[in-house]
Enzyme design. Structure first.
Site, PDB file in Angstrom:
ATOM      1  N   ASP A  91      -7.043   0.106   1.366  1.00  0.00           N
ATOM      2  CA  ASP A  91      -6.017   0.255   2.385  1.00  0.00           C
ATOM      3  C   ASP A  91      -6.675   0.076   3.748  1.00  0.00           C
ATOM      4  OD1 ASP A  91      -3.285   1.028   3.325  1.00  0.00           O
ATOM      5  OD2 ASP A  91      -4.382   2.730   4.177  1.00  0.00           O
ATOM      6  N   GLU A 175      -3.663  -5.092   0.395  1.00  0.00           N
ATOM      7  CA  GLU A 175      -2.272  -5.293   0.762  1.00  0.00           C
ATOM      8  C   GLU A 175      -2.143  -6.572   1.573  1.00  0.00           C
ATOM      9  OE1 GLU A 175       1.414  -2.526   2.446  1.00  0.00           O
ATOM     10  OE2 GLU A 175      -0.666  -2.006   2.870  1.00  0.00           O
ATOM     11  N   ASP A 257      -3.917   7.713   3.410  1.00  0.00           N
ATOM     12  CA  ASP A 257      -4.617   6.455   3.193  1.00  0.00           C
ATOM     13  C   ASP A 257      -5.182   6.357   1.778  1.00  0.00           C
ATOM     14  OD1 ASP A 257      -4.075   5.724   5.823  1.00  0.00           O
ATOM     15  OD2 ASP A 257      -5.888   6.698   6.565  1.00  0.00           O
TER      16      ASP A 257
END
Length: 312
Positions: A91, A175, A257
């Site tokens: 992340d 991502e 996170d």
């Protein structure tokens, strides 16, 4: 300028052609294989660099997810403590540059902020110089030198971090961020640009492919932060200022996170197990015109899913 033939290294010298001859250079590594081309480029700070393309004669390894199957099996109950070591979710953020699914956090170096005062002084001196003068050209090169320093520090950090992750893991999941859209926020544009998320993902991707490892991107609309990785309960809203939250369903306290990185890793493993590029839990769902996409109808009816419907 590119030199496609008759290029070779002789000690500390690079021999380009008969007209130019030998040029002194600093080589940071020895080349193994046949040199195909050498591209000479000049940076704005006046330094020359030679980019060498070498054919090492080795075939590119096939992409493999070996070891990820075991990890996926261990993740069937979606417990963070039962995670294997072959797959990792990452992340990306501003406070911490990268937070991984195994709990590691890598601080954001903020290279631009470290050199901001030096850059400011040199830019002020540049603005006072008369246009077209030699002193202005010298001041311009000093400003370019600072920018080059920032760029090299950023690339060095990204290369080292990407190499560390690729060496340790078999499956890397990140991502799919819309960086171009995010930098339109004028309050965060400088901080986002300084991070270099896109460059980092590119480095991880080509390094993983060169070693036959799997690099996968999870859809940006996947609710990784708002979903509890333990019970898959999804909260309606989670503002950015909330860094820790407790799931109302299973009472698990999450670091925002770390929870997001675990969900990214789990989603990537589901994608691999299904053999599809679409997300397994929720499909490629996004709001269009205020309505939920019809792809929601194709959501798998999984136990533990927020969309689960019990059948009689």
């Amino acid at each position: 300028m590119s030199y496609p033939a008759n290029v070779k290294f002789e000690g500390d010298y690079l021999k380009l052609n008969r007209k130019i001859g030998k040029v002194y250079c600093r080589s940071h590594r020895d080349f193994e294989g046949t040199i195909k081309t050498v591209t000479i480029s000049k940076n704005s700070d006046g330094k020359y660099y030679a980019s060498v393309t070498v054919d090492d004669g080795l075939e590119k390894p096939e992409t493999s997810t070996e070891g990820a199957e075991c990890t996926a099996a261990c993740d069937s109950d979606f417990k963070s403590e039962s995670v294997g070591g072959k797959a990792i979710g990452i992340d990306l953020g501003l406070t911490d540059f990268a937070v991984t699914s195994d709990g590691s956090k890598f601080d954001n170096p903020r290279h631009l902020a470290k050199h901001q005062q030096n850059l400011k002084r040199k830019q002020q001196k540049l603005s006072r110089k008369q246009k077209g003068s030699n002193t202005r050209d010298k001041a311009r090169r000093l400003v370019a030198k600072v920018h080059s320093k920032i760029s090299r520090c950023r690339e060095d950090f990204l290369h080292k971090l990407s190499r560390k992750i690729v060496n340790e893991k078999q499956v890397i999941a990140v991502e799919n961020l819309n960086v171009k859209g995010m930098v339109k926020n004028h309050k965060l544009a400088k901080a986002i640009s300084d991070c270099g998320w896109g460059m980092f993902c590119t480095m991880v991707k080509y390094k993983a492919e060169n070693e036959g490892k799997t690099y996968i991107e999870v859809d940006r609309f996947f609710p990784s932060s708002k979903t509890c990785h333990v019970c898959l309960n999804q909260v309606e809203s989670l503002p950015l200022d909330i860094r820790n939250w407790t799931c109302e369903h299973c009472q698990t306290t999450h670091d925002r996170d770390i929870n997001a990185s675990i969900n990214i890793r789990n989603e990537a493993l589901r994608i691999i197990s299904l053999g599809t590029s679409e997300t397994a839990n929720g499909g490629n769902v996004r709001r269009l015109g205020g309505k939920i996409s019809c792809l929601l109808d194709a959501t798998p009816n999984e136990i533990g899913s927020p969309n689960y419907i019990a059948c009689n």
